[in-house]
Design an enzyme around this catalytic site. Structure first.
Site, PDB file in Angstrom:
ATOM      1  N   GLU A 143       1.119   1.664 -16.941  1.00 25.45           N
ATOM      2  CA  GLU A 143       0.389   2.897 -16.608  1.00 25.45           C
ATOM      3  C   GLU A 143       0.750   3.351 -15.210  1.00 25.45           C
ATOM      4  OE1 GLU A 143      -3.639   1.573 -16.719  1.00 25.45           O
ATOM      5  OE2 GLU A 143      -3.670   1.387 -18.893  1.00 25.45           O
ATOM      6  N   LYS A 172      -0.105   4.152 -11.428  1.00 27.42           N
ATOM      7  CA  LYS A 172      -1.117   3.682 -10.493  1.00 27.42           C
ATOM      8  C   LYS A 172      -1.529   4.893  -9.656  1.00 27.42           C
ATOM      9  CE  LYS A 172      -2.287  -0.083  -7.394  1.00 27.42           C
ATOM     10  NZ  LYS A 172      -3.039   0.676  -6.421  1.00 27.42           N
ATOM     11  N   ASP A 232      -3.271   7.173  -7.002  1.00 22.55           N
ATOM     12  CA  ASP A 232      -3.650   6.921  -5.618  1.00 22.55           C
ATOM     13  C   ASP A 232      -4.896   7.746  -5.290  1.00 22.55           C
ATOM     14  OD1 ASP A 232      -3.619   5.946  -3.102  1.00 22.55           O
ATOM     15  OD2 ASP A 232      -1.869   7.066  -2.417  1.00 22.55           O
ATOM     16  N   TYR A 285      -8.752   4.632 -17.130  1.00 15.95           N
ATOM     17  CA  TYR A 285      -7.757   3.619 -17.488  1.00 15.95           C
ATOM     18  C   TYR A 285      -8.366   2.291 -17.924  1.00 15.95           C
ATOM     19  CZ  TYR A 285      -8.543   2.594 -12.520  1.00 15.95           C
ATOM     20  OH  TYR A 285      -9.124   2.344 -11.310  1.00 15.95           O
ATOM     21  N   LYS A 297       4.373  -1.509  -6.604  1.00 14.99           N
ATOM     22  CA  LYS A 297       4.196  -0.378  -5.690  1.00 14.99           C
ATOM     23  C   LYS A 297       5.535   0.258  -5.364  1.00 14.99           C
ATOM     24  CE  LYS A 297       0.526  -0.652  -2.968  1.00 14.99           C
ATOM     25  NZ  LYS A 297      -0.635   0.010  -2.585  1.00 14.99           N
ATOM     26  N   CYS A 357      -1.375  23.923  29.148  1.00 19.56           N
ATOM     27  CA  CYS A 357      -0.962  24.562  27.900  1.00 19.56           C
ATOM     28  C   CYS A 357       0.526  24.903  27.970  1.00 19.56           C
ATOM     29  CB  CYS A 357      -1.779  25.824  27.666  1.00 19.56           C
ATOM     30  SG  CYS A 357      -1.194  26.756  26.255  1.00 19.56           S
ATOM     31  N   CYS A 364       0.886  28.904  27.964  1.00 21.21           N
ATOM     32  CA  CYS A 364       0.391  29.821  28.992  1.00 21.21           C
ATOM     33  C   CYS A 364       0.060  29.122  30.307  1.00 21.21           C
ATOM     34  CB  CYS A 364      -0.829  30.583  28.477  1.00 21.21           C
ATOM     35  SG  CYS A 364      -2.319  29.579  28.407  1.00 21.21           S
ATOM     36  N   CYS A 410      -6.651  24.703  24.618  1.00 23.39           N
ATOM     37  CA  CYS A 410      -6.307  25.606  25.712  1.00 23.39           C
ATOM     38  C   CYS A 410      -7.460  26.602  25.812  1.00 23.39           C
ATOM     39  CB  CYS A 410      -5.004  26.337  25.395  1.00 23.39           C
ATOM     40  SG  CYS A 410      -4.772  27.765  26.473  1.00 23.39           S
ATOM     41  N   CYS A 440      -3.502  33.672  25.899  1.00 24.33           N
ATOM     42  CA  CYS A 440      -2.494  32.711  25.449  1.00 24.33           C
ATOM     43  C   CYS A 440      -1.814  33.253  24.174  1.00 24.33           C
ATOM     44  CB  CYS A 440      -3.192  31.376  25.189  1.00 24.33           C
ATOM     45  SG  CYS A 440      -2.088  30.083  24.665  1.00 24.33           S
TER      46      CYS A 440
HETATM   47  S1  IVH Z   1      -6.706  -1.485 -13.410  1.00 24.50           S
HETATM   48  C1  IVH Z   1      -8.425  -5.625 -13.139  1.00 24.50           C
HETATM   49  N1  IVH Z   1      -5.231   0.668 -13.698  1.00 24.50           N
HETATM   50  O1  IVH Z   1      -5.691   0.335  -8.187  1.00 24.50           O
HETATM   51  C2  IVH Z   1      -7.701  -4.342 -13.165  1.00 24.50           C
HETATM   52  N2  IVH Z   1      -6.184   0.252 -11.571  1.00 24.50           N
HETATM   53  O2  IVH Z   1      -5.319  -2.315  -6.793  1.00 24.50           O
HETATM   54  C3  IVH Z   1      -8.224  -3.373 -12.194  1.00 24.50           C
HETATM   55  N3  IVH Z   1      -5.661   1.977  -9.898  1.00 24.50           N
HETATM   56  O3  IVH Z   1      -9.023  -0.486  -7.580  1.00 24.50           O
HETATM   57  C4  IVH Z   1      -7.624  -2.069 -12.036  1.00 24.50           C
HETATM   58  N4  IVH Z   1      -4.456   3.265 -11.201  1.00 24.50           N
HETATM   59  O4  IVH Z   1      -8.414   1.964  -7.896  1.00 24.50           O
HETATM   60  C5  IVH Z   1      -5.976  -0.065 -12.850  1.00 24.50           C
HETATM   61  N5  IVH Z   1      -3.903   2.534 -14.104  1.00 24.50           N
HETATM   62  C6  IVH Z   1      -4.656   1.820 -13.276  1.00 24.50           C
HETATM   63  C7  IVH Z   1      -4.862   2.207 -11.933  1.00 24.50           C
HETATM   64  C8  IVH Z   1      -5.625   1.374 -11.108  1.00 24.50           C
HETATM   65  C9  IVH Z   1      -4.964   3.106  -9.984  1.00 24.50           C
HETATM   66  C10 IVH Z   1      -6.311   1.482  -8.654  1.00 24.50           C
HETATM   67  C11 IVH Z   1      -7.754   1.146  -8.808  1.00 24.50           C
HETATM   68  C12 IVH Z   1      -7.904  -0.281  -8.369  1.00 24.50           C
HETATM   69  C13 IVH Z   1      -6.648  -0.507  -7.599  1.00 24.50           C
HETATM   70  C14 IVH Z   1      -6.233  -1.945  -7.749  1.00 24.50           C
END
Ligand code: IVH
Length: 682
Positions: free
Chosen positions: A113, A115, A117, A225, A312, A406, A409, A424, A430
């Site tokens: 999936e 991740k 942010d 998720y 990551k 500044c 000016c 300023c 200015c």
């Molecule tokens: S699963 C035990 N799935 O990442 C599994 N987390 O570092 C727990 N996050 O706190 C999380 N996308 O905020 C999961 N597809 C995804 C995610 C996800 C973002 C974040 C989430 C979690 C952090 C974990």
């Protein structure tokens, strides 16, 4: 409409609105126009207003917000909210897979999936209804932000599906899409406030706003998720995602069932490639063992699940030479350091400049000329300097100090206590402040003088035709016809020739003329008073009704306005006590701009209509601002000091003895916050 009919209609409207909401925000396939949708919501609001007893706790009218949360209670999670172990390389991921293979000793699959942010959230439903939304916190307990979360339209308030268990929890991530983030930050900059550093911070800040109506305007989104609960009746993560999707939750379309690591790596490569074009931030990929039985067999370490891991992405980072720091002066005089860099390619685009935010940040980084600096870029955000390679610093390199004067000016810079930004103070002379103020004044959300963008304004300024906002209304046809100048964009360095022909001149004069109709609240916002955003401008105009009253308001009277704090009050007083500004207002008045309004702040009940209150001391249950908005929203008026016309003194702890003495001498009833609450409820 009698109550029986109303009940039926409420039910039908709720069903329809929820359905259209789902089609629009989850499926992105609306079947009715925005207007038709708004009409349904309006109708429901009207019925709920007429029959408050029919207002369901999860009514779709909750989406627009309006409820105030003073303190977000801390709530224990039903299931701990764990985080994930991180990996950064192919080797680390292979090591993870080897551990899984060894522990399971059988065939398994992964679900991969995105991740996201953003901010993790646990959404608990009971009998299909959203009961609470809790942030991750420390994983064991988090903040309950339900009211604010209800404004996020991709989160169902009600789940009506035959398979829905009596209680379950969906785990999800709340994100701020790039588009919403940019709008929010440009608003913040307009109001002279510091922008959010990235969409994640902006999402976190939004969830903690006290006024849910403001959260509703932040356009947050949410991707689900995970599903947790007792006896859910399915056996794999993949199935659970498919189920919650069917129940109406928004899940990402970029989710893949992978049979082996090659499939996992190709998913990662695809995601990394499309990352720059996604409308929200992701920072990696999450890899989860699919079967629940196998997840249970793998178990947990003290911190993380052994059945899932995150990969990551490398930060979109580059390293390059710092040529110099320049300083940008904004319309409010705020001075921002900008790093001038040797161009470097980061995530597909060439970066030549990066933000250093403020003097403190500059000091922390300890920047020297010709330093090699790390530059990071996320999504569409302005790149920033995140570090310096001190080892490669050239001997004798000059340290860069924040200027005392500044750069535009030469005025001495000021810094207010507790603020990170230097200003300023030369607001009228200015040059970038002059241009910035006029640009703000003409902008869409202020006076909306469409035909006069920054390029044309710059030319008018350089020809000495305008010097400040009021000059716009004195411009005549002959002043601008035939003007010509090359305009160089200060950001891109690109030049363009700007000329004023007959048609252009007419358009400009027409749109200036049209701006005379703009209502008072936007005129006040357009003045560009520091810390005075659109909402505050609206509140002030409705409170005072006329510019003269606002100009002569004392600090106490200003502080009595809902949400006005010290910062805003000082800024307003400073602005109007400057004679140059008072002259501008005088000229604008003569030009026929609107400086008054009959609109009053809408009251919720009007039970306090005609009563005036003075607030003093520290309160237990509510903040001072809450008490102010409680009173004004029910039609009462707040005064800064006690007089014979005061009806009540609302007293908290440590109230000034003078106030109490005065109230007693004038026989003014002194009430507590609880008594105020009772008055309103009655
Ligand atoms: S699963 C035990 N799935 O990442 C599994 N987390 O570092 C727990 N996050 O706190 C999380 N996308 O905020 C999961 N597809 C995804 C995610 C996800 C973002 C974040 C989430 C979690 C952090 C974990």
């Amino acid at each position: 409409m009698n109550i029986t009919q109303a009940k039926k209609r409420v039910k039908e409207l709720t069903r329809q609105i929820n359905e259209h909401n789902y089609r629009y925000y989850v499926q992105a396939r609306p079947v009715i126009s925005d207007h038709a949708y708004d009409m349904l919501v309006k109708e429901l609001e009207k019925i709920e207003h007429q029959y408050p007893e029919l207002r369901e706790i999860n009514s779709p009218t909750q989406r627009v917000g309006g409820q105030i949360t003073k303190k977000f209670p801390v709530v224990k999670h039903d299931y701990p909210m764990l985080s994930l172990g991180n990996t950064y390389s192919r080797e680390e991921l292979i090591a993870f897979d080897n551990r899984v293979a060894k522990s399971l000793g059988e065939v398994y699959e992964y679900v991969c999936e995105l991740k996201f942010d953003g901010i993790a959230i646990g959404l608990t439903y009971e009998n299909g209804s959203l009961l609470r939304a809790v942030t991750r916190g420390d994983g064991i307990q988090g903040d309950e932000v339900t009211t604010n979360v209800k404004t996020i339209r991709s989160i169902p308030l009600q789940v009506n599906h035959p398979e829905v268990p009596p209680k379950f929890e969906v785990r999800a991530e709340i994100v701020m899409p790039h588009q919403s983030f940019q709008l929010l930050n440009s608003d913040k900059e307009m109001a002279g406030e510091l922008p959010f550093a990235n969409p994640r911070n902006a999402a976190a800040g939004s969830l903690k706003l006290q006024d849910s109506a403001l959260v509703a305007k932040r356009n947050l989104d949410c991707f689900s998720y995970g599903l947790l609960g007792e006896k859910l009746g399915f056996t794999s993560h993949w199935d659970s995602i498919k189920i919650i999707e069917k129940w109406g939750f928004k899940v990402s379309q970029y989710t893949r069932l992978c049979q082996d690591m090659e499939a996992v790596f190709s998913f990662i490569a695809e995601c990394e490639k499309m990352r720059p074009s996604l409308p929200f931030d992701i920072d990696g990929v999450v890899i989860k063992v699919n079967e629940y039985k196998q997840q249970a067999k793998l178990g947990f370490t003290s911190k993380f699940p052994r059945w899932a891991i995150s990969y990551k992405f490398k930060a979109e980072q580059g390293i390059t030479r710092l040529k110099n720091i320049t300083y940008q002066v904004g319309r409010t005089g705020a001075v921002t350091p900008v790093a001038e860099l040797e161009p470097v390619l980061i995530a597909g685009s060439k970066v030549k400049r990066a933000s250093v935010y403020n003097a403190d940040k500059m000091h922390d980084l300890d920047l020297h000329i010709n330093d090699m600096v790390y530059v990071e870029k996320g999504g569409d955000i302005i790149p920033k300097i995140t570090g310096v390679d001190k080892q490669s610093r050239q001997p004798g390199a000059a340290k860069i100090d924040f200027p005392e004067k500044c750069p535009e000016c030469g005025s001495g810079l000021l810094r207010n206590d507790g603020e990170a930004i230097h200003y300023c103070p030369n607001t009228t002379e200015c040059p970038p402040q002059i241009q910035g103020k006029i640009d703000h004044f003409t902008s869409r959300r202020a006076m909306n003088i469409e035909s006069l963008g920054p390029e044309r304004t710059a030319v008018l300024i350089r020809h000495g035709k305008i010097h400040q906002i009021a000059d716009l209304y004195e411009l005549g046809h002959e002043d601008i016809l035939g003007l010509e100048k090359t305009y160089t964009d200060p950001d891109t360095g690109k030049s363009r020739k700007v000329s004023f022909r007959e048609k252009t001149v007419n358009n400009i004069l027409d749109s200036i003329d049209k701006s005379r109709q703009v209502p008072f609240e936007r005129v006040l916002f357009a003045l560009g008073i520091r810390h005075l955003g659109e909402t505050m401008a609206r509140k002030l105009t409705r409170h005072f009704g006329h510019i003269d009253k606002l100009m002569s308001a004392t600090r106490e009277e200003l502080l009595a306005v809902d949400e006005v704090g010290d910062k805003v009050a000082s800024s307003i007083i400073d602005y109007f006590s400057d004679q140059a500004n008072a002259n501008v207002i005088e000229k604008l008045k003569r030009a026929g701009l609107s400086f008054q309004t009959d609109i009053k702040e809408q009251s919720v009940t009007g039970v306090l209509q005609g009563q005036s209150f003075v607030i003093s001391g520290v309160f237990q249950q509510y903040s001072r601002d809450d008490i102010k908005s409680l009173i004004t929203s029910h039609g009462g008026e707040i005064k800064g000091s006690i007089s014979a016309r005061t009806n009540y003194l609302v007293a908290g702890e440590n109230m000034g003895p003078e106030k109490l003495k005065k109230a007693n001498s004038l026989n003014i009833p002194v009430i507590s916050e609880a008594e105020l609450g009772r008055m309103i409820r009655q």
